[in-house]
Structures are given as structure tokens and as C-alpha cells.
Design a protein around this motif. Structure first.
Motif, short mmCIF file in Angstrom:
data_model
loop_
_atom_site.label_atom_id
_atom_site.label_comp_id
_atom_site.label_asym_id
_atom_site.label_seq_id
_atom_site.Cartn_x
_atom_site.Cartn_y
_atom_site.Cartn_z
N ALA A 156 0.83 -1.20 0.00
CA ALA A 156 0.00 0.00 0.00
C ALA A 156 0.87 1.25 0.00
O ALA A 156 1.98 1.26 0.53
N ALA A 157 0.34 2.30 -0.60
CA ALA A 157 0.90 3.64 -0.50
C ALA A 157 -0.18 4.51 0.16
O ALA A 157 -1.34 4.46 -0.23
N ILE A 158 0.21 5.27 1.17
CA ILE A 158 -0.71 6.18 1.85
C ILE A 158 -0.35 7.60 1.44
O ILE A 158 0.80 8.03 1.59
N VAL A 159 -1.33 8.33 0.92
CA VAL A 159 -1.09 9.67 0.38
C VAL A 159 -1.75 10.73 1.25
O VAL A 159 -2.92 10.61 1.61
N ASP A 160 -0.98 11.75 1.60
CA ASP A 160 -1.42 12.87 2.44
C ASP A 160 -2.01 12.40 3.77
O ASP A 160 -3.11 12.82 4.18
N PRO A 161 -1.30 11.52 4.49
CA PRO A 161 -1.85 10.98 5.74
C PRO A 161 -1.98 12.03 6.83
O PRO A 161 -1.15 12.92 6.98
N ALA A 162 -3.06 11.89 7.62
CA ALA A 162 -3.26 12.72 8.81
C ALA A 162 -2.34 12.24 9.92
O ALA A 162 -1.74 11.16 9.84
N ARG A 163 -2.22 13.03 10.97
CA ARG A 163 -1.31 12.66 12.06
C ARG A 163 -1.83 11.48 12.89
O ARG A 163 -1.07 10.86 13.62
N MET A 164 -3.12 11.13 12.76
CA MET A 164 -3.69 9.99 13.48
C MET A 164 -3.34 8.71 12.73
O MET A 164 -4.19 8.12 12.06
N ILE A 165 -2.10 8.28 12.82
CA ILE A 165 -1.63 7.19 11.96
C ILE A 165 -2.18 5.83 12.35
O ILE A 165 -2.13 4.89 11.55
N ASP A 166 -2.75 5.69 13.55
CA ASP A 166 -3.31 4.40 13.95
C ASP A 166 -4.40 3.94 13.00
O ASP A 166 -4.60 2.74 12.80
N VAL A 167 -5.11 4.88 12.40
CA VAL A 167 -6.16 4.53 11.45
C VAL A 167 -5.57 3.79 10.26
O VAL A 167 -6.13 2.78 9.79
N TYR A 168 -4.43 4.26 9.76
CA TYR A 168 -3.81 3.63 8.59
C TYR A 168 -3.16 2.29 8.98
O TYR A 168 -3.20 1.34 8.19
N LEU A 169 -2.60 2.24 10.16
CA LEU A 169 -1.99 0.99 10.62
C LEU A 169 -3.06 -0.10 10.78
O LEU A 169 -2.85 -1.25 10.40
N GLN A 170 -4.21 0.27 11.35
CA GLN A 170 -5.30 -0.68 11.50
C GLN A 170 -5.85 -1.10 10.14
O GLN A 170 -6.16 -2.28 9.91
#
Length: 379
Positions: free
Chosen positions: A145-159
Motif C-alpha cells: 500500500a501507499a498512503i497519500v497525504d496521511p493525517a497525524r492519526m496514523i493508527d487509522v492507517y496501521l489498523q
């Protein structure tokens, strides 16, 4: 029977908004905070009565509350709204809840929604930060996966990555953000991914990064799903769009569904206005009108479609987006440099944080981000 006071999560409020279910909000923050930023939607009605006006009782608002619509009491961080909601329940008002975590929780809630499939296999998802109008993306293919313009709440992307069974290969910022604190570096550090940032935006960066530049291609997954950077300055001097699968155009803060990006957040409006015009009226016009535009922000709930997505065909935007229909060069320059909405709250400190020059605590970061994004020339 005495009714129980209920806490309503940001997710529940968003689902009600998305389903266009009626909701009445009693916002007990100060008048200036309410005027600056509040929960809005096509099915939402709100009333602002400051908390201090209700300390001696809620009798003054009882006649202003609906009898047949759920009532949500809202404040900054929950405490005041819970107190007022308790008073309403004691006064016999039915169907009352308070927003758990207050407007801080609303600001930090992210909702993932599927945008579409990729031709070579894979999927692209949009994360809607509904309380702030920020949009980020996950491009998923063959276990990566590539995550683009992620917010600082990175737990959402990790989950999300855990649930999808994928590893995050790239964390990408399309530009140096001024309205919210990027989670790009933290996310990359957390999973050992590559962090990419346009070098022209990072001349003062106090950290190591990989350059996001036109001419380089990123590949996600074994299906060779390519992400092609396109240099598109104007909002910032380094702004870089991404073309994914020759089907999606991630525009960062250059082009939105209902407006266009502003060039003034680094104090360079006069210098960057011609770049913005060139990107919108030349670079993008050379691209396929069938590309789906996926911006990094939106300004109003009306920009969400029935599935909760913010997207539109590029060709359609050239027909309906007012920022793409200013043919006169002088009129365009005036539109993007004069009478703009207020600048984002704490945007200078946010820029310094995203350069690595400030290291705010979580509480400080949350406070810096409170409020709308205001990255468009139209509010």
C-alpha cells in the motif's frame, strides 16, 4: 422510567449525516468558536447557546428544542456538553445525547470509503476526515500500500493495513501542508516505509526524505500498479499531483471539487498565482478528462456523494468548477489573491511542524489543528 443519557461517537454522527437523517445540535461553545467552525450537513440544524448561559439551568432553551428530532449537545472536549445534556434529561427532554470527545473528537475522526478498483488488480480508498474536510488515500495492490497525504492519526492507517493484510511501502505528501499536521514521517518510521515529499517544498526540512519528483515512478504490488508524479505548483511551489493507474488524479490542494487551491499560505500569493493558473489551465487540461479527481480537501458536506466520497471527473470540473472558468488572466489573479477566506488556524506553526522545526505534544497538535482547513479560494 428515567431515560439514560447517551454518548454519541463522531462515527455515529457521521453515519447519521451521511444517511441524511435529521439531527438537532445544541452547540454550547462560545459564539466565536461556533461561528468559526461547527458540525454542518444537509439534514442538520444547530443552535448556539454558550455554556455559561446555561449554568443556572436550561429553561431558556427548552422552547427552542424540537420534540421529534434527536438532540446532540456539543462542546469543545465533552465536559460542558455532558453537563448540559444531563440537565436536559432532568428537564424531561427526550432523545438527548452528547458528542463523546467533543469537537476535538469530531476533528480527528477519519472514515475510510472505497473509491474504486484498479485495472491491474487492487483498490484505492479515501479516508474522509469529516470534521476538518481533509482527505487522504490508500492505494492497495498485491499486498502493498501507499498512503497519500496521511493525517497525524496514523493508527487509522496501521489498523487499515492490518485488516487488509498489506504492508505500507510508501507514505507520500503531495505538498507541505499548512492546515493540518502530516502523519507521513511518523507513519513511515512506524512501518519502515519510504517517506516522499516534493523537494521544492522541503528546502528547510529538518529531516531526511525521498524526493517526490516528476519523472520518477512508484510501483505498488506485484501487478506493477504505477503512481506517476506530475509537477503542479501553485498552492505551494513544490505541489505535485499523482496519476494512479491512468484512472485517478490525486490533486493535493491544487484542485478541489468545488473550488481551487489558494496560493497565499507561504506569503507568496503574487509569485505563485501564475504557477497556479498554469497548472490548472495548461498542465491539467492536457490530461484525460476521464480522470477521477481525488483532492486532499473539501469544504462542505454537499461535496460528499451518496456513498460518502469526494470525487469528480476532471472534464466535468472544467464545466462546473468556478475556479476553472476564469479565462481572463487578470481576473484569475485577482480571484486567487484578494478577498480570500481567513487563513487556517495556527498555519504558520503547522508549516514549521511539517518542516520538522517544531515538535508539539499531542495536546498541542490537537489544539493547532482545531478548525476548518481553509485551503480553497472559496470558503
Amino acid at each position: 422510567m428515567t431515560q439514560q443519557l447517551r454518548a454519541s461517537s463522531a462515527a455515529e454522527v457521521y453515519e447519521r449525516m451521511l444517511g441524511r437523517e435529521p439531527l438537532f445540535i445544541l452547540d454550547v461553545r462560545n459564539e466565536d468558536a461556533y461561528a468559526d467552525w461547527r458540525i454542518e450537513g444537509t439534514s442538520i440544524t444547530s443552535l448556539n447557546v454558550p455554556y455559561f448561559d446555561l449554568l443556572d439551568g436550561v429553561d431558556s432553551v427548552l422552547g427552542k428544542l424540537p420534540e421529534d428530532v434527536p438532540i446532540l449537545v456539543v462542546c469543545a472536549k465533552e465536559g460542558s456538553s455532558k453537563f448540559v445534556a444531563e440537565q436536559l434529561v432532568e428537564a424531561g427532554v427526550r432523545n438527548v445525547a452528547y458528542l463523546a470527545g467533543g469537537m476535538q473528537a469530531w476533528s480527528e475522526y477519519l472514515h475510510p470509503v472505497k473509491i474504486g478498483d484498479l485495472d491491474g488488480g487492487g483498490t484505492i480508498y479515501q479516508f474522509v476526515r469529516v470534521g476538518k474536510g481533509c482527505l487522504s488515500y490508500a492505494i492497495v495492490s498485491d499486498g502493498e500500500a501507499a498512503i497519500v497525504d496521511p493525517a497525524r492519526m496514523i493508527d487509522v492507517y496501521l489498523q487499515f493495513a492490518k485488516e487488509q493484510g498489506v504492508s505500507i511501502r510508501y507514505a507520500i505528501d503531495t505538498h507541505l501542508h499548512a492546515d493540518h499536521i502530516s502523519g507521513g514521517r511518523r507513519l513511515a518510521d512506524a512501518v519502515g516505509a519510504t517517506y516522499l515529499l516534493p523537494p521544492k517544498d522541503a528546502t528547510e526540512a529538518a529531516f531526511v526524505f525521498t524526493a517526490l519528483e516528476e519523472g520518477n515512478t512508484m510501483t505498488v504490488g506485484r501487478s506493477v500498479m504505477e503512481i506517476i508524479p506530475v509537477y503542479s505548483p501553485g498552492h505551494t511551489i513544490g505541489s505535485t499531483s499523482l496519476i494512479v493507474d491512468q484512472k485517478y488524479l490525486l490533486t493535493g490542494d491544487i484542485l478541489f471539487v468545488a473550488s481551487i487551491g489558494r496560493p497565499d499560505l507561504a506569503g507568496k500569493a503574487g509569485d505563485w498565482a501564475p504557477d497556479l493558473r498554469n497548472t490548472l489551465y495548461q498542465t491539467y487540461r492536457q490530461l484525460s478528462p476521464d480522470l477521477w479527481v481525488l483532492p486532499a480537501h473539501y469544504s462542505a458536506a454537499a461535496e460528499l456523494d451518496d456513498e460518502g466520497r469526494v470525487c469528480a471527473r476532471l472534464g466535468e470540473l472544467y464545466r462546473v468548477n468556478p475556479g476553472l472558468r476564469i479565462e481572463d488572466e487578470a481576473a484569475f489573479r485577482k480571484a486567487v489573491t484578494e478577498n480570500l477566506p481567513p487563513q487556517p488556524n495556527a498555519y504558520q506553526d503547522i508549516r514549521l511542524t511539517n518542516m520538522g522545526k517544531l515538535e508539539p505534544s499531542d495536546a498541542q497538535a490537537s489544539e493547532m489543528e482545531i478548525g476548518p482547513n481553509r485551503c480553497a479560494i472559496h470558503g
